[in-house]
Enzyme design. Structure first.
Site, PDB file in Angstrom:
ATOM      1  N   HIS A  69       0.838  -1.210   0.000  1.00  0.00           N
ATOM      2  CA  HIS A  69       0.000   0.000   0.000  1.00  0.00           C
ATOM      3  C   HIS A  69       0.865   1.249   0.000  1.00  0.00           C
ATOM      4  O   HIS A  69       0.436   2.305  -0.404  1.00  0.00           O
ATOM      5  CB  HIS A  69      -0.980   0.003   1.184  1.00  0.00           C
ATOM      6  N   LYS A 110       9.963  -8.469   5.241  1.00  0.00           N
ATOM      7  CA  LYS A 110      10.978  -9.112   6.081  1.00  0.00           C
ATOM      8  C   LYS A 110      11.734 -10.121   5.245  1.00  0.00           C
ATOM      9  O   LYS A 110      11.163 -10.738   4.333  1.00  0.00           O
ATOM     10  CB  LYS A 110      10.321  -9.846   7.253  1.00  0.00           C
TER      11      LYS A 110
HETATM   12  P1  NAD Z   1      20.547 -10.073  18.089  1.00  0.00           P
HETATM   13  O1  NAD Z   1      20.892 -11.216  17.217  1.00  0.00           O
HETATM   14  O2  NAD Z   1      21.434  -8.887  18.100  1.00  0.00           O
HETATM   15  O3  NAD Z   1      20.392 -10.551  19.620  1.00  0.00           O
HETATM   16  C1  NAD Z   1      19.490 -11.499  20.089  1.00  0.00           C
HETATM   17  C2  NAD Z   1      20.060 -12.117  21.364  1.00  0.00           C
HETATM   18  O4  NAD Z   1      19.074 -12.990  21.937  1.00  0.00           O
HETATM   19  C3  NAD Z   1      21.307 -12.968  21.116  1.00  0.00           C
HETATM   20  O5  NAD Z   1      22.339 -12.530  21.989  1.00  0.00           O
HETATM   21  C4  NAD Z   1      20.845 -14.386  21.421  1.00  0.00           C
HETATM   22  O6  NAD Z   1      21.873 -15.196  21.958  1.00  0.00           O
HETATM   23  C5  NAD Z   1      19.735 -14.143  22.434  1.00  0.00           C
HETATM   24  N1  NAD Z   1      18.787 -15.235  22.551  1.00  0.00           N
HETATM   25  C6  NAD Z   1      18.262 -16.010  21.571  1.00  0.00           C
HETATM   26  N2  NAD Z   1      17.398 -16.896  22.080  1.00  0.00           N
HETATM   27  C7  NAD Z   1      17.381 -16.675  23.428  1.00  0.00           C
HETATM   28  C8  NAD Z   1      16.686 -17.264  24.502  1.00  0.00           C
HETATM   29  N3  NAD Z   1      15.836 -18.276  24.314  1.00  0.00           N
HETATM   30  N4  NAD Z   1      16.906 -16.782  25.762  1.00  0.00           N
HETATM   31  C9  NAD Z   1      17.754 -15.761  25.974  1.00  0.00           C
HETATM   32  N5  NAD Z   1      18.443 -15.158  24.978  1.00  0.00           N
HETATM   33  C10 NAD Z   1      18.259 -15.613  23.724  1.00  0.00           C
HETATM   34  O7  NAD Z   1      19.046  -9.681  17.674  1.00  0.00           O
HETATM   35  P2  NAD Z   1      18.341  -8.272  17.828  1.00  0.00           P
HETATM   36  O8  NAD Z   1      18.593  -7.495  16.586  1.00  0.00           O
HETATM   37  O9  NAD Z   1      18.674  -7.696  19.163  1.00  0.00           O
HETATM   38  O10 NAD Z   1      16.802  -8.719  17.761  1.00  0.00           O
HETATM   39  C11 NAD Z   1      16.132  -9.206  18.929  1.00  0.00           C
HETATM   40  C12 NAD Z   1      14.625  -9.116  18.697  1.00  0.00           C
HETATM   41  O11 NAD Z   1      14.269  -7.745  18.415  1.00  0.00           O
HETATM   42  C13 NAD Z   1      14.081  -9.916  17.507  1.00  0.00           C
HETATM   43  O12 NAD Z   1      12.775 -10.355  17.818  1.00  0.00           O
HETATM   44  C14 NAD Z   1      14.007  -8.888  16.385  1.00  0.00           C
HETATM   45  O13 NAD Z   1      13.057  -9.237  15.404  1.00  0.00           O
HETATM   46  C15 NAD Z   1      13.565  -7.674  17.185  1.00  0.00           C
HETATM   47  N6  NAD Z   1      13.851  -6.383  16.524  1.00  0.00           N
HETATM   48  C16 NAD Z   1      15.114  -6.041  16.147  1.00  0.00           C
HETATM   49  C17 NAD Z   1      15.353  -4.797  15.557  1.00  0.00           C
HETATM   50  C18 NAD Z   1      16.737  -4.331  15.189  1.00  0.00           C
HETATM   51  O14 NAD Z   1      16.878  -3.140  14.813  1.00  0.00           O
HETATM   52  N7  NAD Z   1      17.764  -5.146  15.313  1.00  0.00           N
HETATM   53  C19 NAD Z   1      14.278  -3.930  15.318  1.00  0.00           C
HETATM   54  C20 NAD Z   1      12.994  -4.294  15.714  1.00  0.00           C
HETATM   55  C21 NAD Z   1      12.792  -5.528  16.337  1.00  0.00           C
END
Ligand code: NAD
Length: 473
Positions: A69, A110
């Site tokens: 959209h 995504k």
């Molecule tokens: P990242 O890879 O930098 O970090 C994620 C961390 O979570 C890792 O250190 C990993 O070891 C840990 N982890 C994974 N499974 C786990 C568990 N069961 N228990 C505890 N720790 C666990 O990822 P990120 O970029 O920080 O993204 C994290 C979340 O935020 C995701 O859902 C992502 O979709 C969301 N998100 C990220 C962004 C961004 O800008 N990076 C933006 C919006 C939303």
């Protein structure tokens, strides 16, 4: 808590169920709501990459464009060995609703690649990233005006740099190539403040929510984050910055959960030290406090604010009855399953939903995209003129009063804004305005909870956009 394939398709079901619950409260035609909910296109690709020994490995990936959209579509790229098409589509849908809530001119998308980014060599990651980018280029699934990726779980600035460089190499005659991806290093046409944007937005969103005295009174909490206790799950990009900015605002971190174990200490955990320890040792074991081998148990410890910042599906019907937090702040996408949410709400727990709370990343990505399209940084045309205006004003005040400021005071007042100041203030404004809009909808329309209100606002905005465009042909 590792997740099974059914858990991953439950994520898509959860997003769909949250959508339906809010859509039922609107008056838009069923066909239009169906279009808003549907994922417009999904590209699935399998491509060969040579591993470090020269053997061929077939890698699977996806790019889901949930909504056209508004264009370009926008959304991160996830590297995870467990990622599925359903998970990618669920994340793309959340991007559509997120962009609508924070008022960004994007459809949601995504991308995902099924590899374990942490286990493979930098060389292999680079070959996978570049080949995946080339596959997206072939099908027109990437480009400044069609679809603009960014970092997500398992990816960061380095992967975004490889994507930008690959795109530039293949589209060398286009003028805006760097606007094909955001979250790039500052040295490669990125923007200061993108790295911490999602975590900072999470902290700002929590502060905005907790500033409402009446809402906090219902939870038995005083307003504001100062002195409040926080448990964080996931010490990656989002979790570590969210924790850092909340600590700075006066909150006390009492629990940390990471793969391989978690830490709980009601006396407080120094986040900087814990992050350093975790990065050095790959574990939180050995830090002062109670170490739990199963990190999931940390989520159930007492605290005011629980911040899941790792992955979806972490709070389910199984553990929801044991959560002790008063507020769950969804920094990750989809951490609370649909069926678990009603248990939390019945227990009087406030959930600040993902589609609002983690929108700081895409907001600053928008600023980066604008900067790349305009080929000029935000401060370049403003800093000196702002300094000049403030200097003239101060000169006039000093002439009128006959009193003079100290040189360092004067310098501080007249200093013009840097690019990071534009980014941080515009992000703060965005998070505040968006919270007002969902909070107003929640209260004024008597909606059952904050997540329903967020979906309601998003659905209304996307429906109105479709209605304004009309349906082609
Ligand atoms: P990242 O890879 O930098 O970090 C994620 C961390 O979570 C890792 O250190 C990993 O070891 C840990 N982890 C994974 N499974 C786990 C568990 N069961 N228990 C505890 N720790 C666990 O990822 P990120 O970029 O920080 O993204 C994290 C979340 O935020 C995701 O859902 C992502 O979709 C969301 N998100 C990220 C962004 C961004 O800008 N990076 C933006 C919006 C939303």
């Amino acid at each position: 808590m590792e997740k099974s394939a059914p858990a991953r398709s439950r994520f898509l079901e959860s997003v769909g169920a949250y959508f339906d619950r809010a859509a039922d409260l609107t008056n838009f035609p069923a066909g239009l709501l169906d279009q808003v909910k549907s994922c417009n296109s999904v590209y699935r690709v399998k491509f060969p990459v040579k591993d470090d020994s020269g053997n061929i490995v077939v890698v699977e990936g996806w790019r889901a464009q949930h909504s056209h959209h508004r264009l370009p579509c926008k959304g991160g790229i996830r590297f995870s060995p467990h990622v599925t098409q359903e998970e990618t589509v669920a994340l793309a849908a959340l991007m559509t609703y997120k962009c609508a809530i924070v008022g960004l001119p994007f459809g949601g998308a995504k991308g995902s690649v099924k590899i374990d980014a942490r286990a493979c060599s930098p060389g292999f990651r680079e070959r996978v990233t570049r080949r995946y980018t080339a596959e997206l280029i072939k099908k027109n699934f990437i480009g400044p005006s069609v679809d603009v990726p960014a970092p997500d779980y398992g990816t960061g600035e380095q992967e975004m740099a490889w994507i930008a460089d690959t795109y530039r190499a293949m589209k060398f005659n286009e003028p805006d190539t760097y606007a094909c991806v955001t979250g790039k290093p500052v040295d490669l046409h990125g923007i200061p403040g993108r790295r911490e944007a999602t975590g900072l937005g999470v902290s700002l969103g929590i502060q905005e929510c907790m500033s409402r005295r009446e809402d906090m009174a219902e939870l038995g909490l005083s307003p504001g984050v100062e002195g409040k206790t926080v448990i964080l799950q996931g010490l990656g990009n989002v979790g570590s910055y969210a924790g850092h900015f909340l600590e700075k605002a006066g909150a006390r971190i009492v629990g940390l959960a990471e793969l391989g174990g978690g830490l709980y200490d009601p006396a407080g955990i120094d986040l900087r030290r814990a992050l350093h320890h975790f990065r050095e040792n790959g574990s939180l074991a050995g830090m002062a406090g109670q170490f739990h081998e199963n990190p999931a148990t940390i989520l159930e410890q007492p605290c005011d604010i629980l911040i899941p910042a790792a992955l979806e599906g972490q709070i389910t019907t199984e553990n929801a009855p044991r959560i002790q937090a008063r507020i769950i702040a969804e920094a990750a996408n989809g951490p609370v399953e649909y069926d678990a949410e009603s248990i939390l709400l019945e227990r009087g727990i406030l959930v600040i939903p993902d589609l609002y709370l983690n929108a700081g990343g895409v907001t600053v990505s928008y600023f980066e995209w604008l900067k790349n399209l305009s080929h000029v940084s935000f401060d370049r045309m403003n800093t000196r003129i702002s300094e000049l205006a403030k200097t003239q004003l101060l000169d006039a005040v000093e002439n009128l009063t006959g009193r003079h400021l100290e040189a360092d005071q004067r310098a501080r007042i007249t200093a013009g804004p840097k690019e990071i100041d534009f980014v941080h203030t515009a992000l703060a404004e965005t998070m505040a305005v968006a919270y007002h809009s969902i909070h107003d909808a929640w209260k004024a329309r008597d909606l059952p909870d904050l997540r329903t209100a967020a979906y309601y606002v998003a659905i209304e905005r996307v429906c109105r956009s479709y209605q304004a465009h009309g349906i082609f042909p």
